[in-house]
Every structure is written in structure tokens, then in C-alpha cells.
Write a protein that holds these residues in place. Structure first.
Motif, PDB file in Angstrom:
ATOM      1  N   ALA A 139       0.833  -1.208   0.000  1.00 16.69           N
ATOM      2  CA  ALA A 139       0.000   0.000   0.000  1.00 16.69           C
ATOM      3  C   ALA A 139       0.864   1.253   0.000  1.00 16.69           C
ATOM      4  O   ALA A 139       0.581   2.226  -0.716  1.00 16.69           O
ATOM      5  N   ASN A 140       1.919   1.238   0.797  1.00 15.50           N
ATOM      6  CA  ASN A 140       2.843   2.380   0.813  1.00 15.50           C
ATOM      7  C   ASN A 140       3.521   2.567  -0.550  1.00 15.50           C
ATOM      8  O   ASN A 140       3.691   3.691  -1.034  1.00 15.50           O
ATOM      9  N   ASN A 141       3.909   1.450  -1.173  1.00 12.32           N
ATOM     10  CA  ASN A 141       4.545   1.520  -2.484  1.00 12.32           C
ATOM     11  C   ASN A 141       3.590   2.064  -3.546  1.00 12.32           C
ATOM     12  O   ASN A 141       3.984   2.858  -4.407  1.00 12.32           O
ATOM     13  N   PHE A 142       2.330   1.633  -3.474  1.00 15.90           N
ATOM     14  CA  PHE A 142       1.328   2.124  -4.410  1.00 15.90           C
ATOM     15  C   PHE A 142       1.092   3.624  -4.209  1.00 15.90           C
ATOM     16  O   PHE A 142       0.975   4.395  -5.165  1.00 15.90           O
ATOM     17  N   ASN A 143       1.057   4.007  -2.954  1.00 14.55           N
ATOM     18  CA  ASN A 143       0.901   5.418  -2.596  1.00 14.55           C
ATOM     19  C   ASN A 143       2.039   6.252  -3.186  1.00 14.55           C
ATOM     20  O   ASN A 143       1.816   7.241  -3.891  1.00 14.55           O
ATOM     21  N   ASP A 144       3.274   5.847  -2.940  1.00 13.10           N
ATOM     22  CA  ASP A 144       4.436   6.587  -3.447  1.00 13.10           C
ATOM     23  C   ASP A 144       4.488   6.585  -4.968  1.00 13.10           C
ATOM     24  O   ASP A 144       4.860   7.594  -5.591  1.00 13.10           O
ATOM     25  N   ALA A 145       4.121   5.461  -5.589  1.00 14.87           N
ATOM     26  CA  ALA A 145       4.164   5.358  -7.048  1.00 14.87           C
ATOM     27  C   ALA A 145       3.209   6.358  -7.699  1.00 14.87           C
ATOM     28  O   ALA A 145       3.544   6.994  -8.712  1.00 14.87           O
ATOM     29  N   ASN A 146       2.027   6.524  -7.112  1.00 10.76           N
ATOM     30  CA  ASN A 146       1.055   7.478  -7.654  1.00 10.76           C
ATOM     31  C   ASN A 146       1.585   8.906  -7.625  1.00 10.76           C
ATOM     32  O   ASN A 146       1.524   9.634  -8.620  1.00 10.76           O
ATOM     33  N   PHE A 147       2.101   9.299  -6.484  1.00  5.74           N
ATOM     34  CA  PHE A 147       2.580  10.677  -6.341  1.00  5.74           C
ATOM     35  C   PHE A 147       3.841  10.919  -7.170  1.00  5.74           C
ATOM     36  O   PHE A 147       4.020  12.004  -7.725  1.00  5.74           O
ATOM     37  N   ASN A 148       4.705   9.926  -7.262  1.00  5.31           N
ATOM     38  CA  ASN A 148       5.905  10.074  -8.099  1.00  5.31           C
ATOM     39  C   ASN A 148       5.533  10.225  -9.571  1.00  5.31           C
ATOM     40  O   ASN A 148       6.151  11.005 -10.302  1.00  5.31           O
ATOM     41  N   ALA A 149       4.532   9.490  -9.999  1.00  4.41           N
ATOM     42  CA  ALA A 149       4.086   9.601 -11.391  1.00  4.41           C
ATOM     43  C   ALA A 149       3.472  10.971 -11.653  1.00  4.41           C
ATOM     44  O   ALA A 149       3.669  11.559 -12.720  1.00  4.41           O
ATOM     45  N   LYS A 150       2.756  11.507 -10.673  1.00  2.54           N
ATOM     46  CA  LYS A 150       2.149  12.829 -10.840  1.00  2.54           C
ATOM     47  C   LYS A 150       3.225  13.907 -10.924  1.00  2.54           C
ATOM     48  O   LYS A 150       3.119  14.845 -11.729  1.00  2.54           O
ATOM     49  N   ILE A 151       4.264  13.789 -10.113  1.00  2.00           N
ATOM     50  CA  ILE A 151       5.379  14.742 -10.175  1.00  2.00           C
ATOM     51  C   ILE A 151       6.068  14.655 -11.537  1.00  2.00           C
ATOM     52  O   ILE A 151       6.438  15.674 -12.132  1.00  2.00           O
ATOM     53  N   ALA A 152       6.227  13.429 -12.047  1.00  2.00           N
ATOM     54  CA  ALA A 152       6.837  13.248 -13.369  1.00  2.00           C
ATOM     55  C   ALA A 152       5.982  13.884 -14.456  1.00  2.00           C
ATOM     56  O   ALA A 152       6.510  14.442 -15.433  1.00  2.00           O
ATOM     57  N   GLU A 153       4.672  13.833 -14.291  1.00  2.00           N
ATOM     58  CA  GLU A 153       3.778  14.472 -15.259  1.00  2.00           C
ATOM     59  C   GLU A 153       3.960  15.988 -15.247  1.00  2.00           C
ATOM     60  O   GLU A 153       4.034  16.629 -16.307  1.00  2.00           O
ATOM     61  N   PHE A 154       4.056  16.570 -14.067  1.00  2.00           N
ATOM     62  CA  PHE A 154       4.273  18.018 -13.970  1.00  2.00           C
ATOM     63  C   PHE A 154       5.628  18.408 -14.566  1.00  2.00           C
ATOM     64  O   PHE A 154       5.759  19.478 -15.166  1.00  2.00           O
TER      65      PHE A 154
END
Length: 441
Positions: free
Chosen positions: A415-430
């Protein structure tokens, strides 16, 4: 409760402090990413400094500062004198004057204007305009960097907030397990060892909550600094994520080369350097200047043969200057200015090549992070299913406490990994939006 629902939940009051009997501060509102960006646009320290620099460039961008307007000067003065004089002549003899005084005053107005200087003044004005334009691009670049810093800090808070919430939910599971172990021991259905194991795991979860809460508080302070808010400001953050349109690598690279503020700034630098070369070449031409002056003066005398003297009048003229030879300094300056231009042209090519590389890397980073999100989502579904099945088997006595704890920890980690993966992908999008010049429209 499903851990996926936990990950998609909104908001978190300082539940960690509530758990440990402390008074939680009431949070007035939720901080969204849009509001965080708007706050930083007003309060961010680096952005305020950049605004001042932009204003300086705007102030410099005038025809007067380029030398295209005439200069006007006024001057005036007054004087007083008192003296004793002796003057001996052949025919009259000795003439004496004691306590002779005189007082006078004068004033003048002068105007000077450069008629021609090899177009150096015009090139100076063009340079000021280009410098102003470049500073606007640099200001936009600072805005983009500030926005990206806000995004990074904001999603760090979101990640820490989610991890804290997950740690608390894990603690609730351990509490329930510990209470059931106590109940089973009371009815003689288990031994003290199972109770001790459940208590150890519950204490371990308490420690993880403290770590998660500490990370959350640090992330909040980091965000406050970027936003220009008091460091001790507290608020919830809106954790909702919505990914934008899809990207292709070719579109990203083409947009970056056309719209990125770094390449635009470099092109302006190249144009400014070309104007520097023109300004340098203008110095080898003659300079023609015109001037006009009106002057007035009057002097009053006492104890003298004269009573007063007065003059006034208008004077105009032209002046021409031409540097015939200065030890070839002009030639050396032109050569160096030409070399500066060649260097800027090479730097433009370098920036373009680096930008193409960075755009390609940014696209690759985003694409792989999105794939990681998909993999982590499937892993989370499997981890949840595994935990639920292990939980049922544990209730029936078909799974040990170690197996139950392993399934619980595995679900928390995934769950923590999924959480971090989502936010990291959003930062990469920005970051993709920044490099393609689409972050600020």
C-alpha cells in the motif's frame, strides 16, 4: 476496510497526536494543489526576488537610458568681493581705491544631443528591449521552478499523510488481534505466547506511527517554506489525483524545443550578444553632436569707475569627433565581440541538444512511473486478497500468528509503495508539462 479506499481517501487531521492523548489543533481548511500554487505565486521568496529583477529590467528599458534623448543642464552662481587696490599710471599718477566691492550672479541653460554615433544609441535601445524580454522569460522560468517545487513539496506531504493514515489503520488491526488474543487466552483457547506476540506487533506498529507522524510534520514545514507561510502553519492536503492527457515522445521533444523557457532565454542571449557586436562596431564611426546654450551674467560695482556690467546671449554649435587611431583597440574589441557571438551560438546548439535529451528522459521517466503505478495497483489487489484470506484462516485456527503478521506487513508495504508510485508519477507528469512549456499558459 479496503486499503485501496484508504489510499483514495481525502484529508487527515493530526490523528497521531490524538492517539497519544495530546490536544490536536483544529484545521480550518483543506489545502489543494491549486491553492498551494496560488499562495506560492504571492509569497514565495525566490519569486519576489525575481519580480524585483524583472522590474529593474523594465525600468532600464527606456529611450532616455539608451541615450536617444537630449540632455539638459542648468547652472548658476553668485559671488561677492571686497578689496583695496593701487594703480600708478604715467600721466595720472597713483590711483587708490579702498573698500571697493563687487557682487555678481550668473546662470545658464545648456542642451546637448548626439545626432549620430554610428547608430550606437539605437542598438543600445534594442539591447535594452531584448534584455527586458529575456528577463520576462527568466521570470517565467522562475515561476515554473517555483510551481514544480510546490508540486514536489505538496505531494511529499500527501505521501506522508497517506503513510501515516496507513500506519494508523495497521495499528487498529494489531489492536483488534491483541484484544482477540486476550479473549481467547481468558477462555483457555490459546497460550500466553500468542498474546505476547500480538503485543509486540502492536508496539512495533506504535513506533511506525511515530516515524510516519514525524515525516508528515517535516514535510508540512518544507511545504510552508516553499509557500512562504509561517513554518508552524498546519493544514490538511487534498490527496486526489487526476492524471492529464497522454503524451508521445516525439510531441514532448518538439514542444520542448519550441516552447521551453530555457531555450527561449538562450536565444535572447544570442540576440543580445549580436547587438553587443553592433554596438562595438558603431564606435569606429564619427560622433556628431549639437549643443545650444543661453547664458546671463551681471556684476555690480561700488567705489569704482564702473557701475555694473551685464551680458546675455545664445550660443549654438556642432562638434565632430573621430577616433583615427587608438592602438588597434577598436579592432581587438570587435574581434572579441565576434567571438562572444560565436560562443553564444554554440551555447544555443548545446542547450537545444541537452533539452532534447532532457525531454526524452522526462518522457521515459513518466512512462515508466505510470507502468509502475499499474503494477503496484495489481500488487495491492493481490496483497489485500491475501490478507483477507489469511485473516479468515487465522480466525479458524488454520494460520499462525506469524503468517497473519506477514500478510499484514506485506499489505502495508504494498500500500505504501502504491501510494508513493502514484505521487511520483504525478510529479513526473508536472515535470513533462514544465519541460514542454505547458506548465504556465
Amino acid at each position: 476496510m479496503s486499503y485501496k479506499k484508504i489510499l483514495l481517501g481525502l484529508g487527515l487531521v493530526m490523528v497521531g497526536t490524538v492517539l497519544f492523548g495530546q490536544n490536536a489543533q483544529t484545521v480550518a481548511e483543506t489545502m489543494t494543489l491549486q491553492k498551494a500554487i496560488e499562495t506560492a505565486m504571492v509569497n514565495n521568496y525566490d519569486l519576489k526576488i525575481a519580480k524585483n529583477t524583472l522590474k529593474q529590467a523594465e525600468n532600464n528599458n527606456t529611450i532616455g537610458n539608451a541615450g536617444l534623448l537630449p540632455s539638459v543642464s542648468l547652472s548658476g552662481g553668485a559671488d561677492y568681493s571686497k578689496s583695496d587696490t593701487e594703480n600708478e599710471t604715467t600721466y595720472i599718477g597713483l590711483l587708490e581705491s579702498e573698500g571697493a566691492t563687487s557682487s555678481g550672479y550668473n546662470g545658464s541653460a545648456r542642451i546637448d544631443y548626439t545626432l549620430f554615433d554610428g547608430f550606437g544609441n539605437q542598438y543600445n535601445y534594442m539591447k535594452l528591449q531584448q534584455t527586458d524580454e529575456r528577463q520576462k522569460i527568466l521570470f517565467q522560468q522562475q515561476m515554473e521552478n517555483t510551481m514544480l517545487s510546490v508540486v514536489q513539496a505538496f505531494y511529499d506531504v500527501c505521501s506522508a499523510q497517506q503513510n501515516l493514515k496507513l500506519a494508523i489503520e495497521s495499528m487498529d488491526i494489531s489492536k483488534e488481534r491483541y484484544q482477540k488474543a486476550l479473549d481467547r487466552k481468558a477462555y483457555g483457547q490459546t497460550n500466553k505466547l500468542e498474546v505476547l506476540n500480538a503485543e509486540v506487533d502492536m508496539n512495533s506498529d506504535s513506533t511506525q506511527i511515530l516515524y510516519a507522524e514525524q515525516n508528515y510534520l517535516i514535510a508540512i514545514k518544507d511545504l510552508n517554506v516553499v509557500l512562504g507561510l509561517p513554518v508552524d502553519s498546519e493544514f490538511e492536503v487534498d490527496e486526489k489525483l487526476e492524471f492529464k492527457k497522454s503524451f508521445s515522445e516525439e510531441q514532448v521533444i518538439n514542444a520542448a524545443v519550441s516552447n521551453n523557457s530555457t531555450i527561449q532565454s538562450q536565444k535572447k542571449s544570442e540576440e543580445i550578444t549580436e547587438l553587443d557586436l553592433r554596438i562595438t562596431k558603431a564606435a569606429k564611426y564619427p560622433t556628431l553632436s549639437a549643443y545650444g546654450q543661453y547664458a546671463y551674467s551681471k556684476t555690480d560695482y561700488s567705489n569704482s569707475n564702473s557701475i555694473y556690467s551685464q551680458s546675455n546671449g545664445l550660443t549654438t554649435g556642432l562638434s565632430l569627433s573621430f577616433n583615427v587611431f587608438n592602438g588597434r583597440q577598436q579592432r581587438t574589441r570587435e574581434k572579441n565581440a565576434q567571438l562572444n557571438l560565436l560562443s553564444e551560438q554554440e551555447r544555443t546548439r548545446q542547450v537545444k541538444a541537452e533539452l532534447e535529451r532532457d525531454a526524452s528522459n522526462a518522457y521515459t521517466d513518466y512512462a515508466y512511473k505510470m507502468r509502475i503505478v499499474e503494477l503496484q495497483e495489481r500488487s495491492l489487489e493481490q496483497a489485500e486478497l491475501n490478507f483477507e484470506q489469511t485473516k479468515e484462516m487465522f480466525k479458524l485456527g488454520n494460520a499462525t500468528s506469524i503468517e497473519f503478521r506477514t500478510a499484514q506487513e506485506n499489505m502495508l508495504n504494498v500500500a505504501n509503495n502504491f501510494n508513493d508510485a502514484n505521487f511520483n508519477a504525478k510529479i513526473a507528469e508536472f515535470n513533462l508539462l514544465r519541460i514542454t512549456g505547458e506548465l504556465i499558459k
